[in-house]
Motif scaffolding. Structure first.
Motif, PDB file in Angstrom:
ATOM      1  N   GLU A   1      54.942  69.649 101.575  1.00 48.95           N
ATOM      2  CA  GLU A   1      55.648  68.373 101.683  1.00 48.95           C
ATOM      3  C   GLU A   1      54.715  67.193 101.460  1.00 48.95           C
ATOM      4  O   GLU A   1      55.080  66.212 100.810  1.00 48.95           O
ATOM      5  CB  GLU A   1      56.319  68.249 103.067  1.00 48.95           C
ATOM      6  CG  GLU A   1      57.439  69.236 103.306  1.00 48.95           C
ATOM      7  CD  GLU A   1      56.946  70.478 104.035  1.00 48.95           C
ATOM      8  OE1 GLU A   1      55.730  70.773 103.947  1.00 48.95           O
ATOM      9  OE2 GLU A   1      57.768  71.151 104.680  1.00 48.95           O
TER      10      GLU A   1
ATOM     11  N   ASP B   1      49.919  71.048 103.275  1.00 49.52           N
ATOM     12  CA  ASP B   1      51.373  71.044 103.384  1.00 49.52           C
ATOM     13  C   ASP B   1      52.031  70.758 102.038  1.00 49.52           C
ATOM     14  O   ASP B   1      51.724  69.745 101.402  1.00 49.52           O
ATOM     15  CB  ASP B   1      51.835  69.968 104.378  1.00 49.52           C
ATOM     16  CG  ASP B   1      51.227  70.141 105.753  1.00 49.52           C
ATOM     17  OD1 ASP B   1      50.886  71.285 106.087  1.00 49.52           O
ATOM     18  OD2 ASP B   1      51.102  69.136 106.473  1.00 49.52           O
TER      19      ASP B   1
ATOM     20  N   GLN C   1      51.018  74.811 104.715  1.00 52.54           N
ATOM     21  CA  GLN C   1      51.803  75.032 105.913  1.00 52.54           C
ATOM     22  C   GLN C   1      53.007  74.117 105.884  1.00 52.54           C
ATOM     23  O   GLN C   1      52.878  72.928 105.622  1.00 52.54           O
ATOM     24  CB  GLN C   1      50.965  74.761 107.160  1.00 52.54           C
ATOM     25  CG  GLN C   1      51.733  74.964 108.465  1.00 52.54           C
ATOM     26  CD  GLN C   1      50.845  74.773 109.666  1.00 52.54           C
ATOM     27  OE1 GLN C   1      49.628  74.710 109.524  1.00 52.54           O
ATOM     28  NE2 GLN C   1      51.427  74.678 110.827  1.00 52.54           N
ATOM     29  N   PHE C   2      54.178  74.660 106.127  1.00 50.11           N
ATOM     30  CA  PHE C   2      55.386  73.863 106.038  1.00 50.11           C
ATOM     31  C   PHE C   2      55.613  73.090 107.331  1.00 50.11           C
ATOM     32  O   PHE C   2      56.501  73.371 108.116  1.00 50.11           O
ATOM     33  CB  PHE C   2      56.591  74.770 105.749  1.00 50.11           C
ATOM     34  CG  PHE C   2      56.734  75.101 104.310  1.00 50.11           C
ATOM     35  CD1 PHE C   2      57.679  74.482 103.540  1.00 50.11           C
ATOM     36  CD2 PHE C   2      55.890  76.019 103.719  1.00 50.11           C
ATOM     37  CE1 PHE C   2      57.804  74.778 102.207  1.00 50.11           C
ATOM     38  CE2 PHE C   2      56.006  76.330 102.397  1.00 50.11           C
ATOM     39  CZ  PHE C   2      56.974  75.699 101.630  1.00 50.11           C
ATOM     40  N   SER C   3      54.756  72.118 107.566  1.00 51.67           N
ATOM     41  CA  SER C   3      54.967  71.186 108.669  1.00 51.67           C
ATOM     42  C   SER C   3      55.445  69.890 108.062  1.00 51.67           C
ATOM     43  O   SER C   3      54.917  69.435 107.072  1.00 51.67           O
ATOM     44  CB  SER C   3      53.674  70.964 109.452  1.00 51.67           C
ATOM     45  OG  SER C   3      52.672  70.457 108.608  1.00 51.67           O
TER      46      SER C   3
END
Length: 293
Positions: free
Chosen positions: A158, A156, A13-15
């Protein structure tokens, strides 16, 4: 090309990674770009776990270190230089449904890696050392990693990239001789790489059939900070779903393997060409902006 972005089926998930997470590092590495909620990078499908086939190091084109045999001053004889092994960091999302598995190899020079485990825990992670095994390439240290707040595997991209750069940063810090062997040595190490990798020459992309419902996407390219996030974003930007993945850092190069699909089907030949061209263009762009460090 304006197209809706697709979710990463693996559960990524791109959080954005919080500033507090990255500030806990003893030595700053980089801050990933913040991706707003409107970007559409939200995982909406269940996790997919596939039988893993390791990306073989024999297929990697490693740039050799520059240098020639040195002369022994006392004996006057020529002795071969003690060649440093190639540092390898593997992030494996396939082999364990409940944890992210990380494998680190640097010949036989790695110790208990307690400092690396401590730095990873500072990112809000639970880290368990799974096992250590030896083979002809050296000693392999494997960790199982989950998020401390959920007990689940890392989702994620990131945060996965922060994990990768934390490991590389610690490797350079405690084994300075690895600095010139890693692309990140130019940013974080005392010795930058002696060989510069040409992105056009180093980049190899292959998309092959992997059944009727998906394709196998493989890319090898010059490593740089933020590469994992950029690869996933560039794929999902053209509405291609990434269902599974493994990301390997091998010296100055990075290799990624993804199982991908388009609207539940394998990638067609025209779309394969679009993905190939888009990714090659993206990888030619300048490296991560200075403001991201």
């Amino acid at each position: 090309m304006s197209m809706a972005m697709s979710a990463w089926c693996l559960g990524f998930q791109f959080s954005a990674v919080t500033d507090n997470c990255l500030r806990t590092l003893e030595k700053p590495i980089f801050c990933v770009p913040l991706l707003k909620a409107s970007s559409g990078f939200v995982a909406t499908k269940p996790c997919c776990f596939l039988h893993k086939r390791r990306l073989l190091s024999s297929g990697t084109k490693i740039i050799p270190r520059a240098g020639a045999p040195v002369t022994d001053v006392q004996s006057g004889n020529q002795a071969e230089t003690d060649t440093d092994p190639t540092p390898i960091v593997i992030i494996d999302q396939d082999s364990d449904p409940n944890a992210t598995v990380v494998e680190i190899t640097f010949g036989d020079r790695l110790g208990a890696l307690l400092d690396t485990m401590s730095a990873l825990k500072s990112l809000g992670l639970n880290v368990v050392k799974a096992n250590v095994f030896l083979d002809s390439s050296g000693k392999h240290n494997k960790f199982s990693i989950t998020k401390a707040d959920t007990g689940r595997k890392v989702e994620d991209p990131e945060l996965l990239e922060a994990i990768r750069l934390t490991i590389i940063n610690n490797l350079i810090q405690y084994h300075p001789e690895s600095s010139s062997q890693l692309a990140m040595g130019a940013a974080f190490g005392l010795l930058p790489p002696k060989e510069q990798v040409d992105v056009d020459i180093a980049t190899h992309i292959n998309i092959s059939a992997d059944g009727p419902d998906r394709s196998l996407f493989y890319v090898e390219t010059a490593d740089r900070p933020g590469l994992l996030v950029d690869l996933v974003k560039s794929i999902t930007d053209i509405d291609i779903a990434v269902e599974s993945g493994e990301f390997d850092t091998e010296g100055l190069l990075a290799k990624a393997k993804f199982h991908v699909s388009y609207k539940g089907k394998a990638i067609s030949k025209p779309l394969q060409q679009v993905l190939n061209n888009s990714l090659r263009y993206f990888l030619r762009r300048p490296t991560t902006e200075e403001s991201s460090f």
